[in-house]
Design a protein around this motif. Sequence first.
Motif, mmCIF file in Angstrom:
data_model
loop_
_atom_site.group_PDB
_atom_site.id
_atom_site.type_symbol
_atom_site.label_atom_id
_atom_site.label_comp_id
_atom_site.label_asym_id
_atom_site.label_seq_id
_atom_site.Cartn_x
_atom_site.Cartn_y
_atom_site.Cartn_z
ATOM 1 N N ASP A 205 37.741 65.740 -10.257
ATOM 2 C CA ASP A 205 38.484 65.011 -11.272
ATOM 3 C C ASP A 205 39.942 65.440 -11.310
ATOM 4 N N ARG A 206 40.810 64.448 -11.567
ATOM 5 C CA ARG A 206 42.233 64.765 -11.451
ATOM 6 C C ARG A 206 42.739 65.682 -12.553
ATOM 7 N N SER A 207 41.994 65.864 -13.629
ATOM 8 C CA SER A 207 42.435 66.800 -14.665
ATOM 9 C C SER A 207 42.462 68.240 -14.129
ATOM 10 N N VAL A 239 46.468 64.041 -6.578
ATOM 11 C CA VAL A 239 47.347 65.045 -5.989
ATOM 12 C C VAL A 239 48.795 64.535 -6.045
ATOM 13 N N GLU A 240 49.629 65.295 -6.733
ATOM 14 C CA GLU A 240 51.007 64.841 -6.964
ATOM 15 C C GLU A 240 52.080 65.751 -6.392
ATOM 16 N N THR A 241 51.715 66.999 -6.065
ATOM 17 C CA THR A 241 52.757 67.937 -5.617
ATOM 18 C C THR A 241 52.366 68.687 -4.341
ATOM 19 N N GLY A 258 46.288 60.733 -3.849
ATOM 20 C CA GLY A 258 47.229 60.930 -4.949
ATOM 21 C C GLY A 258 48.628 60.425 -4.638
ATOM 22 N N PHE A 259 49.429 60.383 -5.697
ATOM 23 C CA PHE A 259 50.779 59.833 -5.593
ATOM 24 C C PHE A 259 51.655 60.590 -4.592
ATOM 25 N N TYR A 260 51.362 61.880 -4.353
ATOM 26 C CA TYR A 260 52.152 62.654 -3.389
ATOM 27 C C TYR A 260 52.087 62.005 -2.005
HETATM 28 P P1 C2E Z 1 39.093 56.508 -10.809
HETATM 29 O O1 C2E Z 1 38.020 55.761 -10.111
HETATM 30 O O2 C2E Z 1 38.910 57.963 -10.955
HETATM 31 O O3 C2E Z 1 40.412 56.157 -9.988
HETATM 32 C C1 C2E Z 1 41.475 57.028 -9.767
HETATM 33 C C2 C2E Z 1 42.588 56.772 -10.753
HETATM 34 O O4 C2E Z 1 43.597 57.757 -10.575
HETATM 35 C C3 C2E Z 1 43.310 55.427 -10.541
HETATM 36 O O5 C2E Z 1 43.711 54.977 -11.830
HETATM 37 C C4 C2E Z 1 44.516 55.830 -9.726
HETATM 38 O O6 C2E Z 1 45.585 54.919 -9.823
HETATM 39 C C5 C2E Z 1 44.850 57.138 -10.369
HETATM 40 N N1 C2E Z 1 45.636 58.018 -9.524
HETATM 41 C C6 C2E Z 1 45.605 58.146 -8.182
HETATM 42 N N2 C2E Z 1 46.457 59.084 -7.761
HETATM 43 C C7 C2E Z 1 47.045 59.597 -8.846
HETATM 44 C C8 C2E Z 1 48.035 60.631 -9.058
HETATM 45 O O7 C2E Z 1 48.519 61.276 -8.158
HETATM 46 N N3 C2E Z 1 48.385 60.875 -10.351
HETATM 47 C C9 C2E Z 1 47.860 60.189 -11.400
HETATM 48 N N4 C2E Z 1 48.280 60.499 -12.623
HETATM 49 N N5 C2E Z 1 46.930 59.217 -11.235
HETATM 50 C C10 C2E Z 1 46.522 58.925 -9.976
HETATM 51 P P2 C2E Z 1 43.529 53.458 -12.288
HETATM 52 O O8 C2E Z 1 43.712 52.546 -11.110
HETATM 53 O O9 C2E Z 1 44.381 53.261 -13.488
HETATM 54 O O10 C2E Z 1 42.011 53.393 -12.696
HETATM 55 C C11 C2E Z 1 41.521 54.155 -13.748
HETATM 56 C C12 C2E Z 1 40.024 54.137 -13.773
HETATM 57 O O11 C2E Z 1 39.543 52.813 -14.056
HETATM 58 C C13 C2E Z 1 39.370 54.508 -12.444
HETATM 59 O O12 C2E Z 1 39.358 55.896 -12.279
HETATM 60 C C14 C2E Z 1 38.008 53.891 -12.617
HETATM 61 O O13 C2E Z 1 37.191 54.717 -13.411
HETATM 62 C C15 C2E Z 1 38.325 52.637 -13.406
HETATM 63 N N6 C2E Z 1 38.394 51.511 -12.446
HETATM 64 C C16 C2E Z 1 39.440 51.063 -11.706
HETATM 65 N N7 C2E Z 1 39.075 50.003 -10.963
HETATM 66 C C17 C2E Z 1 37.756 49.785 -11.222
HETATM 67 C C18 C2E Z 1 36.784 48.830 -10.756
HETATM 68 O O14 C2E Z 1 37.033 47.983 -9.888
HETATM 69 N N8 C2E Z 1 35.523 48.937 -11.285
HETATM 70 C C19 C2E Z 1 35.203 49.896 -12.194
HETATM 71 N N9 C2E Z 1 33.945 49.911 -12.657
HETATM 72 N N10 C2E Z 1 36.076 50.794 -12.635
HETATM 73 C C20 C2E Z 1 37.338 50.755 -12.161
#
Ligand code: C2E
Length: 288
Positions: A205-207, A239-241, A258-260
């Motif tokens: 998890d990213r936290s 992963v950002e850094t 991650g965004f990095y």
């Molecule tokens: P997740 O599956 O854990 O997806 C990873 C989330 O982390 C994505 O957010 C992504 O944009 C974000 N992320 C990636 N790299 C970084 C980074 O370096 N820093 C930060 N701060 N964030 C990063 P997103 O796209 O906003 O999606 C959030 C959550 O929504 C997802 O977490 C997932 O649980 C849900 N989700 C997104 N698309 C779908 C889908 O098609 N179906 C379902 N059931 N859930 C979805």
Amino acid sequence: HAKHQGKNRYAVFKADMELRAQRRLRMEANLRRALQDGELYLHYQPQIDLRSGRIVGVEALLRWNCREMGAMSPAEFIPVAEESGVIVELGRWVLHTACRQAATWCKAGLLDSLEHVAVNLSASQVREPGLMDDIRAILHETQLPRGLLELEITEGVMMDDVPANLELMRRLQETGIHLSIDDFGTGYSSMSYLKRLPIDQLKIDRSFVHDLPGEGEAIVTAIIAMAHSLKLKVVAEGVETMQQVEFLRRAGCDNVQGFYFARPMTAAQLTALLLERRDWSSRTALAV
Ligand code: C2E
Ligand code: MG
Ligand code: MG
Ligand code: MG
């Protein structure tokens, strides 16, 4: 006086609740027509092998640009879709769209080094009896080689009903689909459960990644050790850094997302990365 203040606070609280409830209702009504109105689309975010710096997978992420309410994060609208039941239809659309896109990349010869296209499954989809049939029909229609599809189930959803999910996961695995546990470390799974699950990968998890280097170190190290002892791959999310990459590299983490490296992007943008055979080895190599 205190009583008066308490009343005021309650009024503010109540007004806030009402606003939230109204927004939810509006969102739900909008979600019901969003699919037909073409407001939903997918972004794709690469996952990178820390050793080679090459793309080993992409995760499909749902996006919604609502004409009435503007762009909203899936963290906000997925729970609403879930509660209203719309998620089942949305989820089917995500699977279909991601598989069709992956099949297009595959036919263009762009996926040879790419292990999988990952799609998130929601709690309701996992409980939906028609899921297996839907997936089979989608794989058949899109002609996507089944080994290229990976499904992500969060640890929380997984732990909700272990016997039922175990059964579903076994059937998915028999179909040749790969499975990973998303947001790992936030739930309560024990090693004995994990050992029984037919999974390929844990996603930290990213936290925890956010707290690297520093407070996240102990838990990230423990997750990687546990995963490897169970012969699972590990991908670190968020992963950002460069410092996070350094730590993960030394800790033996397999993959990073991650965004990095790259933000979630459109299919066209990802196609361009695949065409240029983009490699991130300058960012994954150890500095010292
Ligand atoms: P997740 O599956 O854990 O997806 C990873 C989330 O982390 C994505 O957010 C992504 O944009 C974000 N992320 C990636 N790299 C970084 C980074 O370096 N820093 C930060 N701060 N964030 C990063 P997103 O796209 O906003 O999606 C959030 C959550 O929504 C997802 O977490 C997932 O649980 C849900 N989700 C997104 N698309 C779908 C889908 O098609 N179906 C379902 N059931 N859930 C979805
Ligand atoms: Mg895989
Ligand atoms: Mg995910
Ligand atoms: Mg996650």
